[in-house]
Motif scaffolding. Structure first.
Motif: not given
Length: 1001
Positions: A939-941, A874-877, A991-994, A983-986
């Motif tokens: 998130w990488d276009v 939920n926070k940045m690693v 969600k991916f790591l969870q 923010l979009a990347a974070q």
């Protein structure tokens, strides 16, 4: 400087800990608003908190232009604050009971010193030199209040205080608490020095036969006015709250009685003074009534004081001593009339007027006298103990162990007396059913515990037993006794010889040996061994059970004891104690060791030291499993004993003391675990370091941990520790087995470093006794570095502080890297049992699995390391956890597990996105992951555009639409501000790591 001035100066430096609340504090600085606030039914904040806040603000030190701390300025604002504090106390009518309950000693000292100051007590004048009758009434009352508080504080400080459990350690709070504690001790020291003067002042106050006055809010307002506006009103006899002469005498007598009683512990004659004051207080309360007093007195405590003084000052021929059981017991103990003492206890069993604690204290005093050599008291102790036990039974208490000890060898006389006490302690006509059931259960259990048939018959045929137990209960008891032993048959007639045929000697010995194996009661073990040795002298009963193991270093000494009974008893007590210690039954272990210590003290100084050493190890284990597990520091005496043991190992005051290696290991580990680094690095004697390898290693570890925050060039001790460990890890032809049977993972060699020679065999065990995180991290990083040094290593293991160790080894072939690798695995597994949420240790575990091709397990620990330091993502690693190396290893794990979409997503986590690896992974069509369901986490276009192209090329329309939908989200628009894109990347990382964690956890 006078004592009062010293108190005042010390008090002004106090800083109450409660933080000010600006909203109401500044509001109440207006004097006219204070009275309105105090008149509220439940003012918030309460009055006592106001006193604290006002005095806190008034005592704040100032800082001058040179940033030097100055005493609080004597300005108008501070004078107003002190006046407001005095007004609040006046509102409480200067009730010391209320003020002492809510204010600390430094704050109350400051308040009363301000009262002395505003009451115009001449500064620097001793109160004992002042004639109270010549002073204005409010001034005399201020002096009385101060000196009453002084002796009350001295009395209160002599009472034991239960220490509050400390909360989580906070440096600023701990500093404030320490400052307040030191200040309180300084004030108490001054008060005790002037205690004699305070007593004289109060004795003089008893001669004043006039009313006095105490300041009110109004008189304080008048004192604060300009001198010309007062018109002498506060100097008159009518200003303030009137306190009658009788009320003053009553309270002063009570306070003087309390201080005299406290001094009586060192001077018994002073009890007479205390008695006089307390009885005078009692007379004044009876005359005036307690409700008329402004200052209330605890009448229950006063009654206790009077009773105690009556006992302590009564003479043997004083007729009044028969008034209460307490005075009678005191007189009997004093004169040695123990027959009457037993009679008093026996009579009290019906009334139950004596408290249980008092009964136990009398019994303890009798035991102490008996142990001093008065054998005649043994019978008295037994009789008083029986009276107490029956009293406990009737009150539903647990039977005391002293009764069990004294009843180990029951006989006819003991049973007769016990039955007499039981009969005289219960009135069957008036007793409740509950009392009858308690007494019946006691007698029934007593029968079940006896082995002598004649003694059992004495109880079962007694009138009380027959009345309390019904016929069916007695029959049930007979059946239970028959099942327990074929010899016993309870019936209403005397037992005939037919039923009393004894079992064979071999059967009896077998039964006793069985009891010996099961028992952990040292007194019962001793009794069984006495009986066994009485039956046969040919057996060695320490060999009864093959589970009784004693280390060889002890066994040789114990088996050398000439007396067979003593040898068996010492061996069995120690073996059972060590077993209880191993299974963490520390209570029984302590009892067994204490009994063994008491036994060997009589004949063997060598074994006495052995038992003291084992009890030290037991105390270490007990603390680590109990208070230590919750972070509570060990008591200072335990730390001193640990240091004393280590230093004792080099002192030949008793030659050839057998020493167990594990005790030295645990002692050094104990000092390291509780951060006694100062002792290990600076205070430990040099000869001890040179002769004890555990202390040497502990010193190196402690010094290395201390220097970890420092520059690299200051880490000489890290290099020394590295060299020692490299020497330990040198290769030999065979494993070394220690005295206790442990086989080391690290192989032994004839090390040139002599101090480590005897240490090699228990190196890993020593490491696994450590629990301090920093020490464990240091050891772990050292072994990880040693593991990484080998030339054929493919995958390095990361560890914290790994840079402090040397990067090479001169003789690389001499190190047993296989054993090093095993040690790293064992150490990190052990470390995670200490703290499973240490992300650095979790990364090491993951690296180990990665290096051994266990990719699923490696991913599990990589993800767990990120989860524990980010509140489940939920926070940045933190970037020092998920470094590029960790991410690349996670990518490789996913790739080798054929989870190619996960690979592409993880490529985005790198500081520079690895498009080559991501595109190559997306080209794989045989993927074992969820594939297109993971597109929402990208998130990488560029990667999303490549996915769109790839699915279009393959004709996969549905998957192409999912990729187009993902790329079309507005928050991924390249024109967005950088903050929006991050923010979009974070959010997608989270969600991916969870999702990954749910997959691999």
């Amino acid at each position: 400087m006078s004592a009062e001035a010293a108190d005042r100066e010390a008090a002004t430096s106090s800083r109450p800990c409660t933080p000010p609340q600006t909203s109401w504090f500044e509001f109440l600085l207006e004097e006219s608003l204070l009275e309105q606030h105090l008149q509220k039914p439940s003012p918030d904040p309460p009055p006592v908190q106001l006193i604290v806040q006002f005095l806190e603000q008034a005592s704040k030190p100032s800082v001058n232009e040179q940033n030097q701390v100055q005493p609080p300025p004597d300005n108008k604002r501070n004078r107003i604050l002190k006046l407001l504090a005095l007004k609040v106390a006046a509102h409480l009518k200067w009730d010391l009971d209320v003020l002492e309950k809510s204010l600390s000693v430094p704050v109350l000292n400051m308040l009363l010193n301000e009262l002395l100051c505003i009451s115009k007590v001449p500064p620097g004048t001793k109160h004992v030199d002042v004639d109270l009758s010549s002073l204005p009434p409010t001034t005399a009352m201020a002096i009385l209040l101060y000196n009453r508080w002084a002796i009350r504080t001295i009395v209160q400080s002599s009472f034991p205080v239960k220490q509050a459990k400390p909360g989580p350690p906070q440096l600023n709070v701990m500093n404030q608490m320490q400052q307040e504690k030191e200040l309180t001790e300084n004030i108490l020291k001054v008060l005790k020095e002037q205690a004699a003067d305070s007593i004289l002042v109060l004795e003089g106050a008893l001669k004043l036969n006039k009313d006095l006055y105490v300041h009110t809010i109004r008189t304080l307002d008048l004192l604060a006015m300009e001198p010309g506006m007062v018109n002498g009103e506060t100097e008159s006899s009518t200003a303030g709250l009137k306190i009658s002469a009788e009320e003053i005498q009553c309270q002063v007598c009570y306070d003087l009685g309390a201080i005299y009683f406290q001094q009586g512990s060192t001077n018994a004659a002073v009890y007479e003074n205390a008695k006089e004051k307390f009885f005078k207080t009692k007379e004044l309360i009876a005359k005036n009534g307690s409700s008329s007093l402004h200052f209330t007195i605890d009448e229950e405590r006063l009654a206790g004081y009077c009773l105690a003084c009556g006992i302590l000052t009564s003479s043997s021929d004083d007729a009044s001593q028969q008034a209460t059981p307490y005075t009678q017991i005191h007189s009997c103990m004093k004169s040695g009339n123990y027959q009457d003492l037993v009679k008093i206890f026996l009579e009290d069993n019906l009334t139950l007027s004596l408290p249980v604690q008092f009964r136990q204290s009398v019994l303890r005093e009798l035991f102490q006298k008996a142990q001093q050599g008065n054998d005649a008291l043994d019978e008295v102790c037994f009789k008083v103990c029986v009276c107490n036990t029956v009293c406990d039974v009737l009150q539903g208490q647990i039977i005391d162990i002293q009764f069990c000890r004294l009843f180990l060898k029951p006989n006819k006389e003991k049973i007769d007396f016990l039955l007499e006490v039981c009969s005289r302690s219960i009135n069957l006509e008036n007793a409740s059913e509950m009392l009858k059931r308690k007494m019946a259960a006691f007698l029934k259990n007593l029968c079940l515990g006896l082995e002598d048939l004649q003694l059992v018959f004495m109880i079962s045929s007694h009138e009380l037993f027959i009345k309390l137990l019904k016929d069916d209960e007695r029959k049930l008891l007979v059946d239970q006794m028959r099942k327990r032993s074929p010899r016993i048959n309870l019936c209403t007639k005397p037992v005939t010889s037919f039923y009393d045929i004894p079992a064979s000697a071999s059967v009896n010995i077998g039964q006793l040996e069985h009891q010996l194996i099961l028992s952990v009661d040292p007194w019962r073990i001793r009794q069984i061994l006495i009986e066994l040795h009485g039956m046969t002298s040919e057996r060695q009963f320490w060999t009864v059970s093959n589970k009784w193991e004693v280390p060889n270093v002890y066994g040789n000494v114990i088996l050398g004891i000439k007396d067979n009974l003593t040898r068996d008893l010492v061996y069995i007590l120690m073996a059972k104690g060590l077993h209880c210690c191993a299974i963490k039954d520390f209570v029984h272990a302590k009892q067994l060791f204490a009994a063994c210590l008491e036994l060997v003290t009589e004949f063997s100084p060598k074994l006495r030291q052995v038992m003291l050493n084992e009890m030290l190890l037991l105390d270490i284990y007990t603390h680590e499993a109990g208070p230590g597990a919750s972070g509570e520091r060990p008591p200072s005496d335990l730390i001193s004993r640990v240091r004393g043991y280590l230093e004792m190992r080099r002192t030949p005051f008793i030659p050839d003391i057998p020493l167990r290696q594990v005790i030295a290991e645990e002692c050094v580990a104990f000092l390291l675990n509780w951060r006694e680094n100062e002792y290990l690095t600076m205070q430990v004697p040099l000869p001890l370091v040179q002769t004890n390898p555990y202390v040497k290693l502990g010193q190196l570890l402690a010094a290395t941990c201390k220097e970890l925050p420092g520059p690299k060039e200051s880490r000489r001790t890290a290099k020394d520790l590295w060299e020692v460990v490299v020497q330990i890890c040198s290769v030999s032809n065979q494993h070394k087995r220690g005295n206790d049977g442990r086989v080391s993972l690290i192989k032994h060699r004839e090390s040139t470093l002599g101090i480590m020679y005897s240490f090699v065999s228990s190196w890993e065990y020593y490491c696994f006794s450590l629990q301090e995180p920093l020490v464990l991290t240091t050891i772990l990083s050292l072994f990880v570095k040693l593991h990484n040094v080998r030339e054929d290593i493919v995958n390095d293991i990361a560890a914290e502080h790994i840079s402090i160790w040397p990067s090479s080894i001169p003789n690389l072939q001499s190190v047993d890297f296989e054993a090093v690798a095993v040690t790293v695995k064992e150490l990190v597994s052990y470390a995670l049992t200490i703290n499973a949420n240490n992300h650095f240790w979790l990364i090491i575990q993951a690296d180990i699995y990665f290096a051994t091709n266990q990719y699923s397990a490696a991913l599990h620990y990589y993800l767990q390391a990120g989860a524990v330091c980010s509140d489940f993502f939920n926070k940045m690693v933190p970037p020092d956890v998920y470094t590029d190396q960790v991410i690349k290893r996670m990518i490789k794990c996913c790739s080798l597990l054929n989870c190619h979409t996960q690979v592409a997503i993880l490529c985005q986590f790198l500081r520079e996105v690895d498009y080559k690896t991501a595109f190559k992974a997306l080209q794989e069509q045989n993927s074992h992951d969820a594939m297109d369901s993971y597109y929402e986490y990208i998130w990488d276009v560029t990667i999303l555009e490549y996915l769109t192209y790839l699915h279009h090329k393959r004709g996969e329309t549905d998957k192409r639409q999912i990729a187009i939908k993902a790329i079309g989200q507005t928050e991924l628009n390249a024109s967005n501000p950088e903050e929006v894109l991050q923010l979009a990347a974070q959010r997608r990382k989270k969600k991916f790591l969870q999702a990954m964690a749910k997959l691999y956890f």
